[in-house]
Design an enzyme around this catalytic site. Structure first.
Site, PDB file in Angstrom:
ATOM      1  N   TYR A 234       8.343   1.713  -3.504  1.00 29.30           N
ATOM      2  CA  TYR A 234       7.846   2.206  -2.215  1.00 29.30           C
ATOM      3  C   TYR A 234       8.661   3.434  -1.769  1.00 29.30           C
ATOM      4  CZ  TYR A 234       5.037  -2.057  -1.984  1.00 29.30           C
ATOM      5  OH  TYR A 234       4.128  -3.050  -2.247  1.00 29.30           O
TER       6      TYR A 234
ATOM      7  N   HIS B  52       6.048  -1.234  -8.869  1.00 36.58           N
ATOM      8  CA  HIS B  52       4.716  -1.803  -9.102  1.00 36.58           C
ATOM      9  C   HIS B  52       4.012  -1.131 -10.270  1.00 36.58           C
ATOM     10  CE1 HIS B  52       4.865  -4.607  -5.928  1.00 36.58           C
ATOM     11  NE2 HIS B  52       4.784  -3.753  -4.944  1.00 36.58           N
TER      12      HIS B  52
END
Ligand code: FAD
Ligand code: NAP
Ligand code: SF4
Length: 701
Positions: A168, A254
């Protein structure tokens, strides 16, 4: 005396004393996005606090609109929003728990056209290209983090977790992969770290000393051009100096192509990074990822590698995880099997998360399982997931339950699944149900293929038919050839496969069977072997902690076929399908799509396909139907082409049929009969549906 002295030892963390070392890690449930759902979220957290989680971390809340994961997704930016959180913090505190709010800015992972990042580089998992933040934009974003932390405090939270991992925004600032800036926020490792450090420093200045500031640190990025170990260690020291209370580990971005939490990842695979970080700072450290049973947690804590363990999905599967450990009831723990089917796969489809094994998770106020007003005598036939969930829930509610199973053991198809390399965890579910049968007082009859007449004469008030499914045997000429076996015969070890194997049907089971035939049986249990297969190296040696993967030659040559022309594995889970596809590719499993099965004989499997469709096999890891190894080559006959696939063994994974004989025979018995699980509908059956259906039925009787 407890078997878990380290796990259950109290500890001071900043201004609070926590009763044990178990943190419930952040999970996005889908209830965060609308305040009207906060009472449900409060009930979810309260149940986990009651079950013993010493500190709960919420799902992510964005500090501003640019940071939300989706349009209108969760954020904490106003006092009005802060007030709406009181229902959550009050509910947790009423149970004696502690709760911190996670501050998550998605950066380039946001699925919004207005997403921002350190540099304008699109991520491989979002269709939106981010806008690069200006220097002023960076400052405003830090201010937004600070404002949200202040609001979290006003809302009654005990602290915040600053989400600095998983790729992120903060992580994007830290890695050269995503930060190409040359101003004061990039260009050197020190400048790349400045954003993370300033966020922590200014939050601490704003909230004062008596508030937890958890920093979620990416211990290993597992992406090319990620951070080096020296950079991670320096960051740990700098956020300590900036005022963080504790470091919570994050593992992998991710977009990483290394699995980090799925069931085939060995337990505690990344715990050693916690120990390495501990030696770099004096902050307490929280170990994470694939810690699902108390003995695993105890070993990590006992070794001194970490001060806490963080469990997220295990708290979906069992809210009482800590209490059961403390009360020496570990065999009653409903162990998370890391399947992701009802939690992360739901989240990524924008559905509410729950748990395959515990359908009450995140539905605490809706799926209520109170005691029954009128106890009935109920027969449940079939001890697969549907029957097990139904029988034990009925008994728990006060019914008198007899469970009949034709085989010598419980589990049904799940008992086959646990034999697949990488699905060993599924045996924990069978252990759980075995114990739950004892605890709830279900009378279990094993080796008992019960008949309709027995049920009619048995004095039952109601009958539940959970007789499940059996492998479909497709009507291919020669299907009774000695080379043919069902997946059940193969995986149960009733038949031995030859060296060259064709697998008919490429659904979940066909893929599992291909892995069964090609995997190193111990890869899930042997960490070094697993690391080698997935190319997990040391971030001290290469950026991001990646190295070249080494895969041993599989024992069998496998060709996996399906009739559809679409890519194999399309129907697999969103968060797990890519892992299976990568494993098949690494093991050299030939994938052929768009075939018709013509016949089976001593030469092998004869298939044909539309000649113009020979390209149906194009694409990564797939072969054209008329090419590939192990065949006698293709011949064209008008519009069709043919291929003989010379194999020793053909395994049928062509779906399943419902076992409904009993249900049909009971049709006119006059008894109330309920049909659940695979016996009800075989198509698209999975354990998630079987268990939910069994539990919901039990709640309604
Ligand atoms: P079943 O599991 O078929 O159980 C039915 C039971 O009834 C059996 O034990 C049978 O012996 C018994 N029975 C039948 N007739 C009688 C009778 N007359 N009297 C007494 N007993 C009787 N699902 C997932 O969700 N995720 C996965 O990752 C997954 N992986 C899988 C991997 C493999 C290799 C396999 C084979 C299955 C997998 N599944 C998975 C599917 C999952 O196991 C099934 O969806 C689930 O088991 C279906 O549950 P059920 O209770 O309806 O039926
Ligand atoms: P499935 O996913 O429905 O796949 C069945 C396969 O058989 C398909 O590839 C289908 O493809 C083929 N097929 C169907 N009818 C056929 C016929 N008459 N002749 C030849 N081929 C035929 O079912 P499954 O693999 O048996 O799995 C059962 C359930 O278990 C699934 O629904 C799945 O949810 C669950 N499961 C889940 C996982 C997981 O990891 N989540 C793993 C295993 C199983 P074509 O028609 O194109 O040939
Ligand atoms: Fe664990 Fe699977 Fe439940 Fe998710 S759905 S919590 S991974 S058992």
């Amino acid at each position: 005396m407890t078997a878990y002295p380290n796990l259950l030892a109290p500890i001071e963390l900043g201004h609070v004393t926590l009763p044990n070392r178990v943190v419930m890690g952040s999970m996005h449930t889908g209830l965060e996005d609308r305040a009207k759902n906060f009472p449900k979220l409060a009930a979810f957290f309260a149940e986990r606090a009651r079950g013993g989680a010493s500190l709960i971390i919420t799902g992510g809340f964005a500090p501003n609109i640019a940071g939300t994961l989706l349009p209108l997704a969760s954020k904490l930016t106003t006092r009005r929003e802060a007030k709406q959180h009181k229902v959550i913090t009050d509910a947790v505190h009423a149970e004696g728990g502690r709760i911190a709010l996670q501050l998550l800015h998605a950066g380039r992972y946001a699925f919004t056209p207005w997403c921002v990042a350190p540099s304008a580089i699109k991520s491989p998992i979002s269709k939106f290209k981010p806008r690069a933040l200006t220097s002023r934009g960076v400052e405003k974003t830090i201010d937004a983090f600070v404002r949200s932390a202040r609001l979290a405090r006003e809302a009654g939270y005990d602290g915040v977790e600053v989400m600095g991992s998983e790729g992120y925004l903060i992580n994007q600032f830290l890695a050269p992969r995503t930060n190409k800036r040359t101003d004061e926020w990039g260009g050197t490792p020190e400048k790349r770290r400045r954003f993370a450090v300033e966020v922590v420093r200014r939050i601490r200045e704003e909230v004062g000393p008596d508030f937890l500031v958890i920093y979620r640190i990416s211990a290993v990025d597992l992406v090319p051009d990620g951070q080096t170990w020296d950079e991670v260690a320096a960051l740990a020291r700098e956020v300590e100096a900036a005022g963080a209370t504790v470091l919570n580990l994050g593992i992998g971005w991710h977009e990483a192509r290394v699995p980090t939490i799925v069931t085939s990842v060995p337990r505690a695979a990344f715990a050693s990074y916690a120990g390495r970080l501990k030696s770099e700072t004096s902050l307490p450290v929280i170990a994470t990822n694939r810690i699902n049973m108390p003995e695993v947690a105890e070993e990590i804590l006992g070794s001194g590698d970490a001060d806490f363990v963080s469990l997220a999905r295990p708290f979906l599967a069992d809210p009482e995880w800590v209490r059961k450990a403390a009360e020496s009831r570990v065999d009653e723990i409903n162990t998370c099997i890391a399947c992701n089917q009802a939690c992360l796969d739901h989240t990524f489809k924008n559905q509410r998360a729950t748990c395959l094994l515990n359908p009450r998770a995140v539905y605490e106020t809706e799926l209520v399982l109170g005691p029954t007003r009128r106890s009935k005598k109920v027969a449940v036939v079939g001890a697969g997931p549907a029957g097990l969930a139904c029988a034990t829930t009925l008994a728990e509610r006060g019914h008198s339950v007899e469970l009949f199973e034709a085989l010598d053991d419980i589990g049904g198809q799940f008992a086959i699944a646990q034999r697949i390399p990488g699905k060993e965890e599924f045996s924990e579910s069978i252990r759980y149900f075995r114990r739950r049968i004892e605890v709830t007082g279900v009378t279990l009859h094993l080796g008992r293929r019960v008949t309709a007449a027995e049920l009619r004469d048995g004095g039952f008030d109601e009958v539940v038919v959970a007789t499940g499914v059996e492998p479909r045997v497709p009507s291919i000429p020669g299907v009774d050839h000695p080379s043919v076996m069902t997946y059940a015969e193969l995986v149960r070890g009733e038949r031995e496969p030859g060296q060259r194997v064709a697998v008919i049907g490429a659904g979940g089971i066909g893929v599992d069977v291909s892995e069964f035939l090609t995997a190193q049986p111990s890869a899930t249990l042997d960490l070094d072997l697993w690391r080698a297969e997935w190319g997990v190296g040391d971030p001290a040696e290469s950026r991001g902690g990646l190295t070249k993967s080494l895969v041993e030659t599989p024992k069998h040559d496998v060709i996996l076929l399906q009739r559809k022309a679409s890519a194999i594995g399309k129907g697999l889970g969103k968060t797990t399908g890519w892992v299976h596809r990568a494993a098949l590719k690494a093991k050299g499993v030939e994938q052929v799509t768009g075939v018709s099965y013509d016949r089976i004989d001593d030469d092998g499997l004869h298939v044909s396909f539309v000649a113009a469709d020979a390209g149906a096999g194009k694409g990564k890891g797939r072969k054209a139907a008329n090419g590939g190894k192990g065949g006698k080559g293709g011949t064209a006959d008008g519009a069709r082409a043919f291929r003989v696939i010379a194999v020793d063994t053909i395994v049928l994974c062509a779906g399943q049929e419902s076992v409904r004989t009993l249900a049909d025979e009971l049709g006119d018995s006059g008894l109330p009969v309920h049909v659940i699980g695979g016996a009800d509908v075989a198509a698209e059956l999975d354990a998630k549906r079987a268990i939910r259906q069994g539990t919901e039925l039990a709640a309604s009787i």
